[in-house]
Design a protein around this motif. Structure first.
Motif, short mmCIF file in Angstrom:
data_model
loop_
_atom_site.label_atom_id
_atom_site.label_comp_id
_atom_site.label_asym_id
_atom_site.label_seq_id
_atom_site.Cartn_x
_atom_site.Cartn_y
_atom_site.Cartn_z
N GLY A 63 0.81 -1.22 0.00
CA GLY A 63 0.00 0.00 0.00
C GLY A 63 0.84 1.26 0.00
N CYS A 64 1.98 1.23 0.68
CA CYS A 64 2.81 2.45 0.79
C CYS A 64 4.27 2.17 0.47
N ALA A 68 4.30 2.19 6.46
CA ALA A 68 3.34 3.09 7.10
C ALA A 68 1.93 2.55 7.15
N CYS A 123 -13.25 -3.00 0.60
CA CYS A 123 -12.53 -3.22 -0.68
C CYS A 123 -11.60 -4.42 -0.55
N PHE A 125 -8.37 -4.59 0.31
CA PHE A 125 -6.95 -4.46 0.00
C PHE A 125 -6.09 -4.56 1.26
N LEU A 157 -3.66 0.61 8.22
CA LEU A 157 -4.59 1.61 7.70
C LEU A 157 -5.63 0.95 6.81
N ARG A 159 -8.75 2.51 4.50
CA ARG A 159 -9.45 3.72 4.08
C ARG A 159 -10.96 3.51 4.01
N CYS A 160 -11.40 2.26 3.86
CA CYS A 160 -12.85 2.01 3.87
C CYS A 160 -13.41 2.13 5.28
N GLN B 241 -8.11 17.43 1.23
CA GLN B 241 -8.06 16.04 1.68
C GLN B 241 -7.73 15.17 0.48
N THR B 242 -6.90 14.18 0.67
CA THR B 242 -6.60 13.27 -0.45
C THR B 242 -7.32 11.94 -0.24
N HIS B 243 -7.58 11.25 -1.34
CA HIS B 243 -8.41 10.05 -1.27
C HIS B 243 -7.73 8.91 -0.52
N CYS B 244 -6.41 8.79 -0.69
CA CYS B 244 -5.65 7.74 0.01
C CYS B 244 -6.20 6.33 -0.24
N MET B 246 -6.13 2.59 -0.73
CA MET B 246 -5.08 1.66 -0.31
C MET B 246 -4.43 1.00 -1.54
N GLU B 247 -5.25 0.64 -2.52
CA GLU B 247 -4.67 0.22 -3.81
C GLU B 247 -4.47 1.49 -4.62
N THR B 248 -3.24 1.82 -4.91
CA THR B 248 -2.98 3.02 -5.69
C THR B 248 -3.55 2.85 -7.10
N GLY B 295 -9.39 -1.78 -5.04
CA GLY B 295 -8.92 -1.36 -3.72
C GLY B 295 -9.19 0.08 -3.34
N GLY B 296 -10.42 0.54 -3.54
CA GLY B 296 -10.80 1.87 -3.06
C GLY B 296 -10.69 2.94 -4.13
N PHE B 298 -13.28 6.20 -3.92
CA PHE B 298 -13.81 7.37 -3.21
C PHE B 298 -13.97 8.58 -4.13
N ARG B 328 3.15 5.38 -3.84
CA ARG B 328 2.36 6.15 -2.87
C ARG B 328 2.54 7.65 -3.06
N ASP B 715 2.72 11.05 1.60
CA ASP B 715 2.94 9.68 2.06
C ASP B 715 1.87 9.38 3.11
N LEU B 716 1.98 8.24 3.76
CA LEU B 716 0.99 7.92 4.79
C LEU B 716 1.57 8.02 6.20
N TYR B 719 0.97 12.32 6.30
CA TYR B 719 -0.43 12.60 6.00
C TYR B 719 -1.21 11.61 6.86
N ILE B 721 -4.15 9.62 8.52
CA ILE B 721 -5.57 9.27 8.44
C ILE B 721 -5.95 8.47 9.69
#
Lengths: 179, 794
Positions: A63-64, A68, A123, A125, A157, A159-160, B241-244, B246-248, B295-296, B298, B328, B715-716, B719, B721
């Motif tokens: 994911g990152c 993270a 989702c 992921f 993390l 996001r959902c 705000q960014t969508h973030c 998880m699957e880019t 993977g998301g 939004f 990311r 990055d996470l 940033y 969440i």
């Protein structure tokens, strides 16, 4: 005397070791889900990349790629780690368990069953990593509290926003594993 | 709709927790008969376990990032290091010669950002190609495909770009200055829908400021304010705000002899197929877009972005499939975001609470896109005959914004719901009592009643009455969202002679659970279990389904799914009728059996009946018909239903007056979505909406560095969440609200669940400490400043 000879042998070992490896691919062997697998990877390849790439175990997610988000969590000798933060060449003979190795054939791990029952998946992921951390938690602590569950996945993390259902699922799985 | 072809039917009508009556509707031919309330159904309204959950918990799901094709190359994008620069020349020859490189592509067309109406005046390259200016740090310049990711990365470093670096501006306030560097040198047309300012070309533009749009203006606010006995006015600011996801953002493009196949992490397979067919000059039936697990999104994965087009161009040039996956950093910088806004909001009211005027002055920035407007929420939520808005977009040198969960309404609610709270206090009215007077919706009224009971509203103290280091408070806010319907939404239901059933549509399951929901709907109609239905979705080779944005998937695709299943049912009963010696009309389907309604013991199994088919399979196709009561507005392929969606959320917070840390302890979210089909999945989405709203309220903030123009927290780690530790107890209540509007009467939930959370928290914070925070995120430093205590013990 003993100290001297140890130091001497260490020096010899150092001398015999290659000065450097790479940048080309190097051969590694990994014990993954109980099976020894070999692969050729550039030395900077992370465990996450090696699993997903050469070994085709794509259940582990990135994911990152810098520790993270914990989506890439696998077990190294039963300890959950972010596989994007470990180089594949450094694994050595430690046992790697991935999401693909958690169930026993068609029988799911109690955490997997509970995730399905409590809809702890959107989702999906982040799910494999979450499952690995929650399964490790109930292995080391059969009676986790809600706070223990939050601690166990505090680096993950989603996001959902499935956390509430993940908490419920993990507490239920701990209960189910005992009965 | 009352011509000869329609027929009158009676539908359940009303809110289940209040009372359910009936309403008569004229229904077009071919529609399945009215569906009774959920308590009389076998699968609709039940929490059937999510279909793809097993694959997701075992790692077997295939996301776009998991797709591997034979001979697949790895693509990477070269991105601008400068926030504003003209490309003087670009030399890709060294990159092309690098070992392992199979194709190099220079980006000539950037999608997603606003488009200048007068073509760029930058001098063309020697080959005559005009290159777009790099308008933000991270803007795509070129792309490389190579046999390994390492070779692609090495080749990127070999592309020689000569930039003419231009002045830039990344600060919203600085950009409004007439002397600020100008982002767009000529008027732009809008692109995308990040919020609300009208995208048309008629909007004025001066420097970086585009507007005003006065959308929604009605009545006479001057008169309204003159009549007002009480007014409140406040200035509110919301962040980017960014969508973030998880699957880019990820694509695998395969240009082949028959056309083009693209595996894409997308919210709209059919829309992307159409976009790509047009962009690459292919007939639509030669372009196939697929997504299995996703993977998301939004809001950020609605179209075919520049990276997708680059992957396709590389695949065409290399003659091999090409994978492009954002890392990311790219994801945070260049995959969309929610615009930052400033809002000055003024409300006038009579003593009894009735609103006499609402005036909204707002500007915001969608970076290099349009659409920062937030006016819809103030315009539509409460009854007020005088409304005026003046809304501006401000351009800065930053990645283009796009729609994000409740665009426009989410920042809009942060202002309006605090203003209404403030007004209630000035009028000496309970915030709920004031809303009862100014909100005509019986649905929201019931939501307020249920939520107040659950949160314990009666124990709410007067603002600031709590003492001690940790101070607690309760707040409320409302959500409003248009009930969107995609009328261009179709599916097919197939019955095979062995009794197997499948549904086919290009609709995608982005984690919302539409697979499960569709199986429930088809199973209910055919008297089978949901597990007996096979779902074939996420593939444009099937009938075009709706997009999964705007909270419209369920509303758009479940009615045709039920109607197609109903057609199959009728055909099956006709085939079974002669065997049972009765007319088809005397038969029904339930529990896997065809039976004589008057004599339930007499019948055939579903499988035996299917075996009587003349052909190997039968198929029924259905598309979304109009809502039975008519739409409020139709717009091309989409429409807006008569009734809005919404909800009421209550938050309980604890504010540490020494550290300034706000902890949300509990949220009660009462939401409506017409007829709920899968309560547990709806609960999951509402929890997700609340958490994204909480995260917006307290933590998230994209930071642009003024000296360099770069995003500092792409990055996470930096940033932030919301994570497990920040997750409060979330109590979700979903109303059953029957309106008799379609074959399923079901609508969406995702966005309405996100809109009320931040203002509910802000109102709770005010209730706790007696000071109002009008800027997002509500950081510890902001709390301490509001309390008159400098941070860091000063």
């Amino acid at each position: 005397m003993l100290a001297t000879s140890l130091a001497a042998s260490a020096a010899v070992a150092e001398e015999n070791a290659p000065l450097s490896i790479g940048p080309g691919a190097v051969a590694i062997s990994l014990r993954v889900n109980g099976v020894v697998r070999t692969a050729e990877v550039p030395p900077h390849t992370t465990l996450a990349e090696a699993l997903r790439g050469s070994l085709n175990l794509t259940g582990t997610k990135i994911g990152c790629d810098r520790g993270a988000c914990s989506a890439c969590t696998v077990w190294l000798d039963d300890i959950p780690v972010a596989s994007c933060m470990v180089l594949a060449i450094d694994i050595g003979d430690r046992a790697v368990t991935t999401i693909e190795g958690l169930s026993r054939g068609d029988t799911l791990h109690p955490v997997q069953t509970a995730f399905i029952a409590h809809d702890a998946v959107q989702c999906g992921f982040c799910t494999p990593g979450m499952v690995m951390s929650c399964a490790a938690l109930i292995a080391r602590n059969p009676n986790p509290s809600l706070d223990d569950v939050k601690t166990a996945i505090s680096g993950h993390l989603c996001r959902c926003g499935t956390y509430p259902h993940v908490f419920a699922a993990t507490l239920a799985a701990a209960k189910a594993a005992k009965s | 709709m009352s011509d000869a072809t329609t027929q009158q039917e009676k539908f359940p009508f009303g809110i289940a927790s209040v009372s359910i009556g009936e309403i008569e509707r004229r229904v077009p031919p071919g529609e399945a008969p009215p569906l009774p309330p959920n308590n009389r159904l076998a699968f609709i309204g039940k929490s059937v376990p999510r279909f793809d959950a097993r694959a997701k918990v075992t790692g077997a799901s295939r996301f776009t990032v998991d797709v591997k094709l034979p001979g697949m190359l790895h693509g990477r994008l070269l991105r601008s290091p400068h926030p504003n620069a003209r490309i003087v020349s670009i030399d890709t020859s060294a990159a092309e010669r690098h070992p392992g490189v199979r194709a190099v592509h220079v980006v000539t067309d950037i999608v997603g950002r606003a488009v200048e109406q007068v073509p760029e005046t930058d001098p063309p390259q020697p080959n005559g190609v005009r290159l777009p200016r790099a308008l933000y740090a991270g803007a795509p310049i070129a792309a490389v495909a190579a046999v390994t990711p390492d070779a692609a990365a090495a080749a990127l470093a070999l592309i020689k770009v000569e930039y003419e670096v231009l002045p830039f501006v990344v600060d919203l306030e600085e950009a409004r200055d007439p002397n600020a560097p100008v982002v767009f040198r000529s008027a732009v047309a809008g692109s995308g829908f990040a919020g609300g300012v009208a995208a048309g070309a008629e909007v004025a533009q001066q420097g970086n400021v585009r507007g005003p749009s006065r959308i929604g203006t009605r009545g006479d606010v001057t008169k309204g304010f003159a009549e007002a006995e009480v007014t409140v006015e406040g200035e509110y600011r919301t962040q980017v705000q960014t969508h973030c996801c998880m699957e880019t953002h990820a694509a695998v493009a395969d240009w082949h002899a028959d056309g083009l196949t693209v595996y894409l992490s997308t919210q709209f397979t059919a829309g992307v197929r159409n976009e790509l067919a047009a962009a690459f000059g292919l007939p639509r039936n030669r372009v196939r877009v697929l997504v299995d697990a996703m993977g998301g999104g939004f809001g950020s994965k609605s179209g075919a972005g520049t990276y997708v087009r680059a992957a396709i161009a590389l695949s065409r040039a290399a003659g091999a499939p090409v994978r492009v996956v954002h890392d990311r950093h790219e994801e945070q910088v260049d995959s969309g975001n929610r615009p930052a806004t400033f809002q000055r909001l003024k409300i006038g009211a009579h003593r009894d609470g009735r609103l006499s005027a609402i005036s909204l002055y707002t500007y915001g920035t969608a970076g290099t896109a349009t659409g920062a407007g937030v006016g819809n929420f103030a315009q539509a939520t409460y009854e007020c005959s005088n409304f005026d808005s003046e809304q501006y977009d401000v351009f800065i040198n930053a990645g283009p914004a796009c729609a994000m969960r409740g665009p426009g309404n989410t920042p809009g609610a942060f202002a309006l719901e605090q203003a209404v709270d403030e007004l209630a206090e000035k009028l000496n009215l309970d915030p709920l009592a004031l809303r009862d007077r100014i909100d005509a919706s019986p649905v929201r009224r019931e939501e307020r009643r249920i939520g107040a009971e659950r949160i314990g509203w009666s124990r709410r103290h007067t603002p600031g009455a709590d003492t001690g280091t940790i101070r607690r408070g309760i707040g409320v806010a409302q959500s409003l969202w248009g009930a969107n319907v995609q009328t261009n939404a179709s599916c097919e239901v197939r019955l095979m002679r062995d009794g197997s059933v499948e549904l086919r549509s290009s609709v995608q399951d982005i984690g919302t659970g539409i697979r499960t929901v569709l199986a429930q709907v088809v199973a209910e109609e055919l008297g089978l279990t949901p597990q007996a239905i096979t779902l074939r979705i996420g593939d444009t080779d099937f009938p075009a389904g709706p997009p999964s944005y705007g909270s419209r998937t369920t509303a758009s695709i479940t009615p045709p799914a039920r109607n197609a299943a109903y057609k199959i049912k009728q055909k099956l009963l006709e085939v079974a009728a002669p065997k049972l010696g009765v007319a088809a009309g005397a038969l029904d389907l339930r529990d896997g059996r065809v039976f004589v309604r008057a004599e339930p013991a007499r019948g055939l199994s579903f499988r035996e009946a299917a075996a009587l088919l003349r052909t190997d399979a039968i198929s029924a196709f259905a598309s979304r018909s109009d809502d039975y009561g008519g739409f409020r507005r139709a717009m091309g392929d989409a429409a807006l239903a008569q009734n809005d969606l919404g909800g009421v959320q209550f938050a309980q917070v604890a504010v540490d007056t020494e550290t300034g840390i706000i902890r949300v302890e509990r949220v009660v979210a009462v939401q409506d979505c017409g007829r709920p089909i899968n309560p547990e999945q709806i609960e999951s989405q509402v929890q997700g909406g609340v958490l994204m709203g909480l995260s917006y309220a307290l933590y998230e903030d994209r930071i642009l560095d003024r000296p360099t123009g770069h995003v500092l927290n792409a990055d996470l780690e930096h940033y932030k969440i919301a994570g497990p530790r920040e997750t409060p107890e979330i109590d979700v209540v979903v109303l059953e609200n029957y309106q008799g509007e379609s074959a399923t009467d079901a609508y969406g939930i995702a966005e309405p669940a996100n809109i009320a959370t931040a203002p509910a928290i802000a109102n709770a914070v005010y209730n706790a400490i007696g000071v109002r925070l009008r800027q997002l995120p509500m950081t510890p430093a902001a709390v301490l400043a509001a309390l008159g205590r400098a941070p860091y013990g000063g």
